[in-house]
Design a protein around this motif. Structure first.
Motif, PDB file in Angstrom:
ATOM      1  N   PHE A 210       0.864  -1.181   0.000  1.00 51.17           N
ATOM      2  CA  PHE A 210       0.000   0.000   0.000  1.00 51.17           C
ATOM      3  C   PHE A 210       0.902   1.234   0.000  1.00 51.17           C
ATOM      4  CE2 PHE A 210      -2.441  -3.454   1.729  1.00 51.17           C
ATOM      5  CZ  PHE A 210      -3.729  -3.271   1.222  1.00 51.17           C
ATOM      6  N   GLN A 211       0.922   1.947  -1.114  1.00 55.40           N
ATOM      7  CA  GLN A 211       1.824   3.084  -1.298  1.00 55.40           C
ATOM      8  C   GLN A 211       1.057   4.396  -1.280  1.00 55.40           C
ATOM      9  OE1 GLN A 211       4.917   3.484  -4.664  1.00 55.40           O
ATOM     10  NE2 GLN A 211       3.287   4.866  -5.304  1.00 55.40           N
ATOM     11  N   ARG A 212       1.409   5.259  -0.333  1.00 54.13           N
ATOM     12  CA  ARG A 212       0.862   6.618  -0.343  1.00 54.13           C
ATOM     13  C   ARG A 212       1.795   7.556  -1.110  1.00 54.13           C
ATOM     14  NH1 ARG A 212       0.919  10.382   4.918  1.00 54.13           N
ATOM     15  NH2 ARG A 212       3.131  10.178   4.383  1.00 54.13           N
ATOM     16  N   THR A 213       3.086   7.450  -0.793  1.00 57.89           N
ATOM     17  CA  THR A 213       4.059   8.348  -1.401  1.00 57.89           C
ATOM     18  C   THR A 213       5.102   7.540  -2.155  1.00 57.89           C
ATOM     19  OG1 THR A 213       3.759   9.880   0.443  1.00 57.89           O
ATOM     20  CG2 THR A 213       5.682  10.231  -0.975  1.00 57.89           C
ATOM     21  N   ALA A 316       1.236   0.249 -15.941  1.00 58.17           N
ATOM     22  CA  ALA A 316       0.386   0.913 -14.956  1.00 58.17           C
ATOM     23  C   ALA A 316       1.055   0.919 -13.583  1.00 58.17           C
ATOM     24  CB  ALA A 316      -0.976   0.224 -14.887  1.00 58.17           C
ATOM     25  N   THR A 317       1.644  -0.213 -13.215  1.00 52.90           N
ATOM     26  CA  THR A 317       2.357  -0.290 -11.933  1.00 52.90           C
ATOM     27  C   THR A 317       3.568   0.625 -11.937  1.00 52.90           C
ATOM     28  OG1 THR A 317       1.640  -2.575 -11.608  1.00 52.90           O
ATOM     29  CG2 THR A 317       3.533  -1.836 -10.319  1.00 52.90           C
ATOM     30  N   ALA A 318       4.298   0.622 -13.046  1.00 53.47           N
ATOM     31  CA  ALA A 318       5.477   1.487 -13.165  1.00 53.47           C
ATOM     32  C   ALA A 318       5.094   2.957 -13.032  1.00 53.47           C
ATOM     33  CB  ALA A 318       6.171   1.233 -14.494  1.00 53.47           C
ATOM     34  N   ALA A 319       3.959   3.318 -13.612  1.00 59.78           N
ATOM     35  CA  ALA A 319       3.520   4.716 -13.555  1.00 59.78           C
ATOM     36  C   ALA A 319       3.243   5.145 -12.112  1.00 59.78           C
ATOM     37  CB  ALA A 319       2.274   4.897 -14.407  1.00 59.78           C
ATOM     38  N   VAL A 320       2.642   4.253 -11.311  1.00 60.15           N
ATOM     39  CA  VAL A 320       2.354   4.577  -9.915  1.00 60.15           C
ATOM     40  C   VAL A 320       3.655   4.686  -9.119  1.00 60.15           C
ATOM     41  CG1 VAL A 320       1.239   3.775  -7.803  1.00 60.15           C
ATOM     42  CG2 VAL A 320       0.069   3.529  -9.993  1.00 60.15           C
ATOM     43  N   LEU A 321       4.589   3.772  -9.363  1.00 58.16           N
ATOM     44  CA  LEU A 321       5.869   3.796  -8.653  1.00 58.16           C
ATOM     45  C   LEU A 321       6.715   5.010  -9.022  1.00 58.16           C
ATOM     46  CD1 LEU A 321       6.753   0.004  -8.943  1.00 58.16           C
ATOM     47  CD2 LEU A 321       6.279   1.230  -6.805  1.00 58.16           C
ATOM     48  N   ALA A 322       6.537   5.499 -10.233  1.00 56.76           N
ATOM     49  CA  ALA A 322       7.332   6.644 -10.702  1.00 56.76           C
ATOM     50  C   ALA A 322       6.615   7.979 -10.521  1.00 56.76           C
ATOM     51  CB  ALA A 322       7.692   6.446 -12.175  1.00 56.76           C
ATOM     52  N   ASP A 323       5.441   7.955  -9.925  1.00 57.62           N
ATOM     53  CA  ASP A 323       4.681   9.191  -9.701  1.00 57.62           C
ATOM     54  C   ASP A 323       5.163   9.850  -8.414  1.00 57.62           C
ATOM     55  OD1 ASP A 323       2.828  11.198  -9.897  1.00 57.62           O
ATOM     56  OD2 ASP A 323       1.170  10.005  -9.086  1.00 57.62           O
ATOM     57  N   ILE A 324       6.382  10.364  -8.459  1.00 58.50           N
ATOM     58  CA  ILE A 324       7.063  10.878  -7.266  1.00 58.50           C
ATOM     59  C   ILE A 324       6.874  12.388  -7.184  1.00 58.50           C
ATOM     60  CG2 ILE A 324       9.259  10.976  -6.051  1.00 58.50           C
ATOM     61  CD1 ILE A 324      10.120   8.511  -7.722  1.00 58.50           C
ATOM     62  N   ASP A 325       6.506  12.861  -5.988  1.00 58.98           N
ATOM     63  CA  ASP A 325       6.076  14.257  -5.846  1.00 58.98           C
ATOM     64  C   ASP A 325       7.115  15.180  -5.226  1.00 58.98           C
ATOM     65  OD1 ASP A 325       6.131  13.449  -3.224  1.00 58.98           O
ATOM     66  OD2 ASP A 325       4.025  13.899  -2.781  1.00 58.98           O
ATOM     67  N   HIS A 326       8.365  14.764  -5.161  1.00 58.33           N
ATOM     68  CA  HIS A 326       9.372  15.603  -4.516  1.00 58.33           C
ATOM     69  C   HIS A 326      10.702  15.456  -5.252  1.00 58.33           C
ATOM     70  CE1 HIS A 326       9.548  11.589  -2.640  1.00 58.33           C
ATOM     71  NE2 HIS A 326      10.848  11.795  -2.548  1.00 58.33           N
ATOM     72  N   PRO A 327      11.610  16.404  -5.081  1.00 59.87           N
ATOM     73  CA  PRO A 327      12.928  16.294  -5.716  1.00 59.87           C
ATOM     74  C   PRO A 327      13.702  15.091  -5.178  1.00 59.87           C
ATOM     75  CG  PRO A 327      12.517  18.554  -4.987  1.00 59.87           C
ATOM     76  CD  PRO A 327      11.448  17.701  -4.381  1.00 59.87           C
ATOM     77  N   TYR A 328      14.598  14.568  -6.000  1.00 56.02           N
ATOM     78  CA  TYR A 328      15.433  13.454  -5.566  1.00 56.02           C
ATOM     79  C   TYR A 328      16.288  13.875  -4.360  1.00 56.02           C
ATOM     80  CZ  TYR A 328      19.380  10.306  -5.261  1.00 56.02           C
ATOM     81  OH  TYR A 328      20.343   9.460  -4.773  1.00 56.02           O
ATOM     82  N   ALA A 329      16.290  13.028  -3.332  1.00 58.00           N
ATOM     83  CA  ALA A 329      17.072  13.207  -2.094  1.00 58.00           C
ATOM     84  C   ALA A 329      16.563  14.337  -1.209  1.00 58.00           C
ATOM     85  CB  ALA A 329      18.559  13.405  -2.382  1.00 58.00           C
ATOM     86  N   ALA A 330      15.386  14.913  -1.530  1.00 62.12           N
ATOM     87  CA  ALA A 330      14.775  15.875  -0.623  1.00 62.12           C
ATOM     88  C   ALA A 330      14.172  15.155   0.583  1.00 62.12           C
ATOM     89  CB  ALA A 330      13.704  16.692  -1.334  1.00 62.12           C
ATOM     90  N   ALA A 493       9.915  18.670  -0.071  1.00 61.41           N
ATOM     91  CA  ALA A 493       9.318  17.360   0.215  1.00 61.41           C
ATOM     92  C   ALA A 493       8.337  17.537   1.363  1.00 61.41           C
ATOM     93  CB  ALA A 493      10.399  16.351   0.574  1.00 61.41           C
ATOM     94  N   GLN A 494       7.085  17.761   1.026  1.00 63.40           N
ATOM     95  CA  GLN A 494       6.087  18.107   2.036  1.00 63.40           C
ATOM     96  C   GLN A 494       5.695  16.941   2.934  1.00 63.40           C
ATOM     97  OE1 GLN A 494       4.911  21.300   2.667  1.00 63.40           O
ATOM     98  NE2 GLN A 494       6.639  21.747   1.315  1.00 63.40           N
ATOM     99  N   HIS A 495       5.916  15.695   2.468  1.00 59.55           N
ATOM    100  CA  HIS A 495       5.510  14.526   3.262  1.00 59.55           C
ATOM    101  C   HIS A 495       6.708  13.870   3.950  1.00 59.55           C
ATOM    102  CE1 HIS A 495       1.457  14.751   1.698  1.00 59.55           C
ATOM    103  NE2 HIS A 495       1.924  14.795   0.472  1.00 59.55           N
ATOM    104  N   SER A 496       7.715  14.655   4.259  1.00 56.55           N
ATOM    105  CA  SER A 496       8.953  14.112   4.819  1.00 56.55           C
ATOM    106  C   SER A 496       8.894  14.022   6.340  1.00 56.55           C
ATOM    107  CB  SER A 496      10.132  15.004   4.419  1.00 56.55           C
ATOM    108  OG  SER A 496      11.305  14.640   5.095  1.00 56.55           O
ATOM    109  N   TRP A 497       9.481  12.925   6.878  1.00 60.29           N
ATOM    110  CA  TRP A 497       9.570  12.846   8.337  1.00 60.29           C
ATOM    111  C   TRP A 497      10.625  13.800   8.885  1.00 60.29           C
ATOM    112  CZ3 TRP A 497      14.359  11.346   9.971  1.00 60.29           C
ATOM    113  CH2 TRP A 497      15.088  10.422   9.204  1.00 60.29           C
TER     114      TRP A 497
END
Length: 539
Positions: A210-213, A316-330, A493-497
């Motif tokens: 179950f992937q949120r981010t 379709a699975t690849a598209a969900v996994l690659a739908d990343i909402d933040h810069p790399y390493a943020a 990265a708004q969803h970062s811990w």
């Protein structure tokens, strides 16, 4: 309560925790300063975070030859790591070896969780109470509780009704979990989830992630260490240590000085390909401006997204996994072993809970807005109440009984990540306001412990009995922490811990110091050289 429980044990210093931080702090205060010291550890053995983290695939993302203490040449010579990235069991063996090598266990109370620590101003003592009712006092209190040690179990309605078994990766059963023939649901795709999913999938009847981010990840390329490399690491460790002390993240490699657009598109692609094949966190060291400029970062982000699309066979699975909402390493940049490849397995499926949120846990499994997924086991790879959680879980009160939770109501406030105003003689190791989780932890830990030890030595030599951060120095440091992160892409990265975004109700404030470990080390050294500028001493 028994008379034994009512009796108060007195020490010069108390340390909370017996992981990397606590063990080294115990060694320094006892062996270098000759203090009477006691470390209080909730677990039944040493290891700290690694005592609890035993989930499938648990592994360090710092290379083994750098994920170790450097204070003892003899320790370096006698210990042999076996893999490029050590697993949890090997790290525990190492820390147990350290505890035995320096006879540290005799001053550690295991199975002892601290419930409260109150400062007694009249006596200038910290009064500590454990969950068992034991009472101890000390002039100095050092929290070595780790940044990632308070499990964050999401408050999903219905969890108590689930008929199967559920586990959090940070509280994993020591006997392990048998997934054979089981329908497993994993919630969370951060670093932990990325490590766990491939291993769980090997034996589970079916794994539903179950992937949120969505997250970036680069291959770890983990492998056994060759005899040749082990010899090289030992023979060149002075240079390795020098590099770790000079770099932003405390790793044994420099960030390249070139910028993304200093090279042609073809050359950039070649550089990224080479870094991808080499694997590990060095991918983020390919260019100087990856975390400073969004357009530069976009080139690395798109490279990794293209890799995901190439690896994962179902578009379709690849598209969900690659739908990343933040810069790399943020966010913390994971490294993995066959994470994206796992989604090519017939017994693995992906659920996009950003599109179809989890509504409840039922007796049978997990229900999202669109469907219900029958499960036998739920794995929460949902991380931790990071950095502040381990401290606020205890009832820590400073001068006049003021709770730390009140002082930090709007977010953590301290000086250099070392001391909080109003809490005399309380030191925090790799707490908020220090580089901590943004770098190779043992490097940060040794710097912090050495500084704390030197500060206490200075007090004893100068006749001081108390030290605490000056409120003005706290204000100035908080401004520096904000300035440092604002110079980077990390806030995007708004969803970062790093911001506490994974814990509902937690203040949104960037907690670690993003100015780099090398710069931070220099600042701390200058503060000490100026007579511990920003700290107030008393007799």
């Amino acid at each position: 309560m028994t008379d034994a429980a009512r009796s108060v044990a007195e020490f010069d210093a108390l340390i909370i925790g017996a992981g990397f931080s606590g063990l080294y702090q115990l060694y320094c205060l006892r062996e270098r300063l000759g203090l009477s010291v006691q470390a209080l550890e909730a677990g039944e053995g040493v290891g700290g975070t690694w005592y609890w983290n035993r989930y499938p695939g648990a592994r360090c993302d710092s290379e083994s030859h750098s994920y170790c203490y450097t204070f003892s040449r003899e320790l370096l010579e006698e210990w042999q790591w076996t893999e490029r990235y050590p697993g949890d069991a090997e790290i525990r063996r190492y820390l147990n070896h350290v505890a035995d090598r320096f006879d540290l266990r005799r001053d550690i109370r295991f199975g002892t969780r601290v419930s409260s620590a109150h400062y007694d101003a009249a006596a200038n003592r910290w009064r500590v109470t454990t969950e068992k009712g034991e009472q101890l006092t000390a002039q100095f209190l050092v929290t070595a509780v780790g940044c990632l040690s308070t499990a964050n179990v999401p408050n999903i309605p219905g969890l108590e009704t689930f008929a199967g078994r559920w586990y959090h990766t940070g509280q994993w059963p020591h006997e392990g979990v048998d997934f054979r023939g089981k329908r497993v649901g994993q919630i969370g795709t951060g670093s932990t989830g990325i490590q766990a999913a491939p291993v769980i999938a090997e034996t589970a009847a079916h794994l539903t992630v179950f992937q949120r981010t969505a997250n970036y990840s680069v291959p770890a390329r983990n492998a056994p260490l060759t005899d040749e490399f082990q010899r090289w690491a030992k023979e060149n460790f002075d240079e390795v240590r020098k590099v770790m002390h000079a770099t932003t993240n405390g790793h044994p490699f420099y960030i390249d000085r070139r910028r993304v657009f200093d090279v042609t598109d073809e050359e950039r692609q070649r550089i990224y390909e080479a870094a991808w094949e080499k694997g590990g966190l060095q991918f983020r060291a390919t260019f100087h401006d990856l975390l400073l400029d969004k357009k530069s970062n976009d080139t690395a982000a798109e490279f990794i997204k293209n890799k995901i699309r190439q690896i994962v066979k179902d578009p379709a699975t690849a598209a969900v996994l690659a739908d990343i909402d933040h810069p790399y390493a943020a966010k913390r940049p994971p490294i993995d072993t066959d994470y994206f490849e796992t989604f090519n397995r017939d017994n693995v499926s992906l659920v996009d809970v950003r599109r179809s949120p989890i509504e409840a846990i039922t007796p049978e499994g997990i229900r999202t807005r669109d469907a219900e997924y029958p499960l036998d086991i739920i794995v929460f790879a949902t991380g931790f109440d990071a950095m502040t959680g381990p401290l606020l879980r205890m009832d820590i009160r400073g001068r006049d009984g003021i709770p730390l939770a009140e002082v930090w109501r709007a977010g953590p406030r301290n000086y250099l990540g070392l001391q909080v105003a109003g809490f005399p003689n309380l030191f925090t190791v790799t707490g908020p306001g220090s580089p901590s989780v943004l770098c190779n932890m043992p490097v940060a830990i040794e710097q912090h412990v050495d500084w704390i030890t030197d500060c206490i030595a200075h007090m004893r030599e100068s006749g001081f009995n108390r030290v605490e951060a000056d409120p003005k120095a706290v204000e100035g440091w908080m401004e520096e922490v904000q300035r440092a992160v604002d110079a980077t892409l990390l806030p995007q990265a708004q969803h970062s811990w790093y911001l506490g975004a994974n814990v509902p109700g937690k203040p949104r404030i960037f907690m670690p110091y993003a100015g780099g470990m090398a710069r931070y080390r220099k600042i701390c050294a200058e503060v000490a050289e100026k007579g511990y500028e920003g700290f107030a001493f008393g007799t």
